[in-house]
Design a protein around this motif. Structure first.
Motif, PDB file in Angstrom:
ATOM      1  N   MET A 259       0.837  -1.205   0.000  1.00 23.10           N
ATOM      2  CA  MET A 259       0.000   0.000   0.000  1.00 23.10           C
ATOM      3  C   MET A 259       0.872   1.255   0.000  1.00 23.10           C
ATOM      4  O   MET A 259       0.627   2.197  -0.765  1.00 23.10           O
ATOM      5  CB  MET A 259      -0.906   0.000   1.225  1.00 23.10           C
ATOM      6  CG  MET A 259      -1.794   1.229   1.344  1.00 23.10           C
ATOM      7  SD  MET A 259      -2.596   1.349   2.952  1.00 23.10           S
ATOM      8  CE  MET A 259      -1.176   1.696   4.005  1.00 23.10           C
TER       9      MET A 259
ATOM     10  N   SER B  47      -2.989  -4.671  -2.997  1.00 21.86           N
ATOM     11  CA  SER B  47      -2.556  -3.727  -1.964  1.00 21.86           C
ATOM     12  C   SER B  47      -1.907  -2.497  -2.593  1.00 21.86           C
ATOM     13  O   SER B  47      -2.084  -1.371  -2.104  1.00 21.86           O
ATOM     14  CB  SER B  47      -1.588  -4.410  -0.993  1.00 21.86           C
ATOM     15  OG  SER B  47      -0.347  -4.700  -1.613  1.00 21.86           O
TER      16      SER B  47
ATOM     17  N   MET C 128      -4.643  -0.303  -3.914  1.00 19.12           N
ATOM     18  CA  MET C 128      -5.258   0.449  -2.816  1.00 19.12           C
ATOM     19  C   MET C 128      -4.427   1.685  -2.483  1.00 19.12           C
ATOM     20  O   MET C 128      -4.969   2.785  -2.278  1.00 19.12           O
ATOM     21  CB  MET C 128      -5.378  -0.443  -1.575  1.00 19.12           C
ATOM     22  CG  MET C 128      -6.443  -1.512  -1.658  1.00 19.12           C
ATOM     23  SD  MET C 128      -6.535  -2.485  -0.124  1.00 19.12           S
ATOM     24  CE  MET C 128      -7.905  -3.570  -0.500  1.00 19.12           C
TER      25      MET C 128
ATOM     26  N   ASN D 297      -4.874   4.469  -4.996  1.00 21.72           N
ATOM     27  CA  ASN D 297      -6.082   5.274  -4.801  1.00 21.72           C
ATOM     28  C   ASN D 297      -5.848   6.405  -3.815  1.00 21.72           C
ATOM     29  O   ASN D 297      -6.429   7.478  -3.946  1.00 21.72           O
ATOM     30  CB  ASN D 297      -7.228   4.388  -4.309  1.00 21.72           C
ATOM     31  CG  ASN D 297      -7.984   3.733  -5.442  1.00 21.72           C
ATOM     32  OD1 ASN D 297      -8.927   4.287  -5.977  1.00 21.72           O
ATOM     33  ND2 ASN D 297      -7.555   2.541  -5.823  1.00 21.72           N
TER      34      ASN D 297
ATOM     35  N   PHE E 258     -12.941  -2.156  -5.215  1.00 24.63           N
ATOM     36  CA  PHE E 258     -12.495  -1.287  -4.127  1.00 24.63           C
ATOM     37  C   PHE E 258     -13.353  -0.022  -4.062  1.00 24.63           C
ATOM     38  O   PHE E 258     -13.865   0.355  -3.000  1.00 24.63           O
ATOM     39  CB  PHE E 258     -11.019  -0.930  -4.346  1.00 24.63           C
ATOM     40  CG  PHE E 258     -10.460   0.047  -3.353  1.00 24.63           C
ATOM     41  CD1 PHE E 258      -9.935  -0.384  -2.151  1.00 24.63           C
ATOM     42  CD2 PHE E 258     -10.454   1.412  -3.629  1.00 24.63           C
ATOM     43  CE1 PHE E 258      -9.415   0.513  -1.233  1.00 24.63           C
ATOM     44  CE2 PHE E 258      -9.933   2.321  -2.728  1.00 24.63           C
ATOM     45  CZ  PHE E 258      -9.418   1.867  -1.520  1.00 24.63           C
TER      46      PHE E 258
ATOM     47  N   ASN F  23     -10.702   7.661   0.558  1.00 26.78           N
ATOM     48  CA  ASN F  23      -9.799   6.588   0.129  1.00 26.78           C
ATOM     49  C   ASN F  23      -8.991   6.007   1.283  1.00 26.78           C
ATOM     50  O   ASN F  23      -8.735   4.802   1.322  1.00 26.78           O
ATOM     51  CB  ASN F  23      -8.873   7.110  -0.971  1.00 26.78           C
ATOM     52  CG  ASN F  23      -9.550   7.178  -2.325  1.00 26.78           C
ATOM     53  OD1 ASN F  23      -9.902   6.165  -2.918  1.00 26.78           O
ATOM     54  ND2 ASN F  23      -9.760   8.387  -2.825  1.00 26.78           N
TER      55      ASN F  23
ATOM     56  N   ASN G 225     -11.511   3.827   3.246  1.00 28.11           N
ATOM     57  CA  ASN G 225     -11.838   2.622   2.487  1.00 28.11           C
ATOM     58  C   ASN G 225     -10.673   1.632   2.500  1.00 28.11           C
ATOM     59  O   ASN G 225     -10.874   0.420   2.668  1.00 28.11           O
ATOM     60  CB  ASN G 225     -12.184   3.009   1.052  1.00 28.11           C
ATOM     61  CG  ASN G 225     -13.005   1.947   0.343  1.00 28.11           C
ATOM     62  OD1 ASN G 225     -13.735   1.186   0.984  1.00 28.11           O
ATOM     63  ND2 ASN G 225     -12.888   1.886  -0.962  1.00 28.11           N
ATOM     64  N   THR G 226      -9.455   2.144   2.347  1.00 30.25           N
ATOM     65  CA  THR G 226      -8.270   1.281   2.407  1.00 30.25           C
ATOM     66  C   THR G 226      -8.105   0.688   3.794  1.00 30.25           C
ATOM     67  O   THR G 226      -7.768  -0.499   3.936  1.00 30.25           O
ATOM     68  CB  THR G 226      -7.009   2.084   2.030  1.00 30.25           C
ATOM     69  OG1 THR G 226      -7.153   2.579   0.699  1.00 30.25           O
ATOM     70  CG2 THR G 226      -5.765   1.213   2.103  1.00 30.25           C
TER      71      THR G 226
ATOM     72  N   ILE H 273      -8.078  -3.342   3.553  1.00 28.88           N
ATOM     73  CA  ILE H 273      -6.725  -3.916   3.528  1.00 28.88           C
ATOM     74  C   ILE H 273      -6.641  -5.197   4.348  1.00 28.88           C
ATOM     75  O   ILE H 273      -5.771  -6.040   4.136  1.00 28.88           O
ATOM     76  CB  ILE H 273      -5.686  -2.880   4.025  1.00 28.88           C
ATOM     77  CG1 ILE H 273      -4.279  -3.309   3.585  1.00 28.88           C
ATOM     78  CG2 ILE H 273      -5.780  -2.689   5.544  1.00 28.88           C
ATOM     79  CD1 ILE H 273      -3.244  -2.235   3.739  1.00 28.88           C
TER      80      ILE H 273
END
Length: 575
Positions: free
Chosen positions: A54, A90, A93, A96, A258, A316, A319-320, A324
């Motif tokens: 990430m 990942s 993500m 984003n 996602f 974002n 959400n991650t 995750i």
């Protein structure tokens, strides 16, 4: 306002959006040109777990200002087996989160007039470009200058249009109940459609900021447009990936999953979440023009560009933070929805005949496209090695039926080699039309040479198959000496092909060529010896001239094949 003024403002709006989009593309392409190999190294080394993956996605996307570029690089590593799909998810993500930096740059451009600051940047950029030594830095500064010029012009155009005082526009947006769920869904849909139409989430974000910061568009509808833009950009990438590899389509669908999941849960807490972001920024969502007056209302509305950027980032990150922990489950869902493609040639082969990396799909910048092409050439090389394996099988086969089946496969692969050469060459020609670094231009020239020599290997294999088929049709049987000699030559050629594929996989560079040159010399020496011995055996009537010609045609073709192999190795290693 006169109609001529309206048209002038509309063209100014469209032109400034074009400047913004061009500037961002120029900046992104130049950054990837300068740091492409380093970014690919970062992607390959810093994805040991979901959190480092990430973080890598955030850093790379923030650097190149393109989540699409990060996604394409990530997919190429998945295809090459350097990253798992879970690691790629990942990274996506993180991409984003990294792409929200664009919104912050745009909000800064709307906060104050930066147009006057870009002219010195243009002047510095042109000097750097003509200096040649720092050409890439100059192009990068040009991209930044165009981007901020577009933002500044957009800001001024929004002011000149007086959207906050236009009663028809105000009445139009006021006709929607900001508290209604249907209003949120409608503007979400509009945002998605707009993004798909203009093919740029940045352009839609800029339009939203103009409408909001002028006081024309309420914050709730504006954020609904931003959410729609998040979905619209993933729909675009999924449509682009329809003709791409399975892993590319899975990565694109993972991106869509996602954002769709994020939009679904944010809709449940829509107003409380937005209110929290507004409080964090210091924007009063309840303020009305009638209560505080025009000046105070517009001063409050000016903060909306920051609210939009803050919401984009908070959305974002949140959400991650949720998803995750569920990457293995997302991977299973993505693999269940996007099944592996069956081999297109109808054979029980692990590799499909279609191109695996450059057949279409996600939009790529030139530097990354070259990486994809290198992988495709490596696949081409492996396929030619497999074709020679078929020749070996044909030589050993005694059954008429199976002999015919193998020969048909060789004929088919000869056509495949021709098609692969043409398709890869066309792709490289299109990439070569872009503005590339000297190193990338050299790589393209090397690949052009590689595919030409690989196609020649395919021709040589086909010629070997035809010669063996001629002997089979004539019911010719090789003597023990001929059989042993052909077997020895085939072993040397197979070793040369194996070494060639190792070089193609390693990427060449400083890899020693001793083994390849040694094998080439052994093939040449064996060919010379067998040619002399063959003449002697024909003269002593050990076998007839016709069988001798079939035998020496096989040996000579193997020697040619060896020459093509060493040419490929030299092209890949830069010798």
């Amino acid at each position: 306002m006169e109609s001529s003024q309206v048209f002038a403002l509309v063209f100014k709006l469209i032109g400034s959006l074009a400047l913004l989009m061009f500037g961002m593309k120029q900046m992104s392409d130049t950054l990837q040109k300068m740091a492409g190999p380093g970014l690919r190294h970062l992607l390959g080394k810093m994805t040991t777990n979901r959190f480092t993956g990430m973080l890598t996605g955030i850093l790379v996307t923030a650097a190149v200002q393109s989540s699409t570029a990060t996604t394409v690089m990530t997919v190429s590593f998945v295809n090459a087996g350097l990253l798992t799909l879970a690691q790629a998810i990942s990274v996506i993500m993180g991409a984003n989160i990294g792409t929200t930096l664009t919104a912050w740059i745009m909000s800064a451009g709307f906060a104050f007039n930066i147009t006057n600051l870009v002219w010195p940047v243009f002047m510095i950029a042109i000097f750097l470009i003509y200096s040649k030594r720092h050409e890439n830095v100059g192009e990068f500064l040009f991209g930044i200058a165009f981007m901020f010029l577009g933002l500044g012009t957009l800001r001024q155009t929004g002011i000149d249009m007086n959207l906050g005082e236009n009663e028809s526009i105000l009445n139009f947006f006021a006709s929607f109940d900001p508290q209604a769920f249907t209003t949120t869904l409608l503007f979400l849909l509009i945002g998605g459609i707009l993004t798909m139409c203009v093919q740029s989430s940045a352009a839609v974000m800029a339009i939203t900021m103009i409408l909001c910061s002028s006081g024309a568009l309420p914050i709730y509808q504006g954020i609904a447009l931003v959410m729609g833009e998040n979905i619209g950009t993933t729909v675009t990438s999924n449509l682009a990936a329809l003709t791409a590899s399975t892993q590319a389509r899975r990565a694109a669908f993972g991106h869509m999953f996602f954002n769709l999941f994020g939009v679904c849960w944010i809709l449940i807490v829509f107003h409380p979440f937005i209110d929290a972001v507004c409080n964090m920024v210091g924007y009063d969502a309840t303020m009305t023009k009638e209560a505080v007056g025009q000046a105070a209302f517009l001063a409050n509305a000016a903060k909306l560009s920051v609210v939009l950027a803050a919401f984009h980032t908070c959305f974002n990150i949140s959400n991650t933070g949720i998803l995750i922990w569920f990457i293995p489950q997302i991977e299973r869902i993505v693999c269940y929805v996007i099944k592996d493609k069956k081999a297109a040639d109808g054979e029980d082969d692990n590799e499909p005949v279609r191109l695996q990396y450059i057949g279409g799909g996600l939009i790529q910048t030139p530097e990354i496209a070259v990486l994809q092409a290198q992988k495709e050439v490596a696949v081409f090389s492996k396929r030619m090695h497999r074709m020679f394996g078929m020749v070996n099988d044909l030589y050993a086969e005694k059954s008429d039926e199976k002999f015919g089946e193998i020969f048909k496969r060789i004929e088919k692969y000869e056509g495949i080699s021709d098609n692969m050469e043409i398709e890869i060459a066309n792709y490289l020609e299109n990439v070569g039309k872009e503005h590339l670094s000297d190193d990338t231009k050299a790589k393209i020239r090397a690949m052009m040479r590689e595919i030409s020599e690989l196609e020649s290997i395919g021709d040589a294999c086909y010629n070997l198959g035809r010669t063996l088929n001629r002997g089979h049709e004539q019911k010719r049987e090789f003597t023990e000496w001929q059989s042993n000699s052909i077997t020895s030559m085939f072993k040397l050629v197979d070793l040369a092909l194996t070494e060639m594929n190792a070089k193609m996989t390693e990427g060449g560079g400083s890899t020693p060529l001793d083994t390849s040159f040694r094998l080439e010399n052994e093939i040449n020496a064996l060919r010379n010896k067998l040619r002399t011995d063959n003449i002697n055996f024909i003269n002593t009537h050990s076998y007839d001239y016709a069988l001798g010609m079939i035998f020496i045609d096989i040996i000579n073709e193997c020697e040619k094949l060896g020459d093509y192999v060493i040419n490929v190795v030299q092209a890949r290693t830069g010798v």
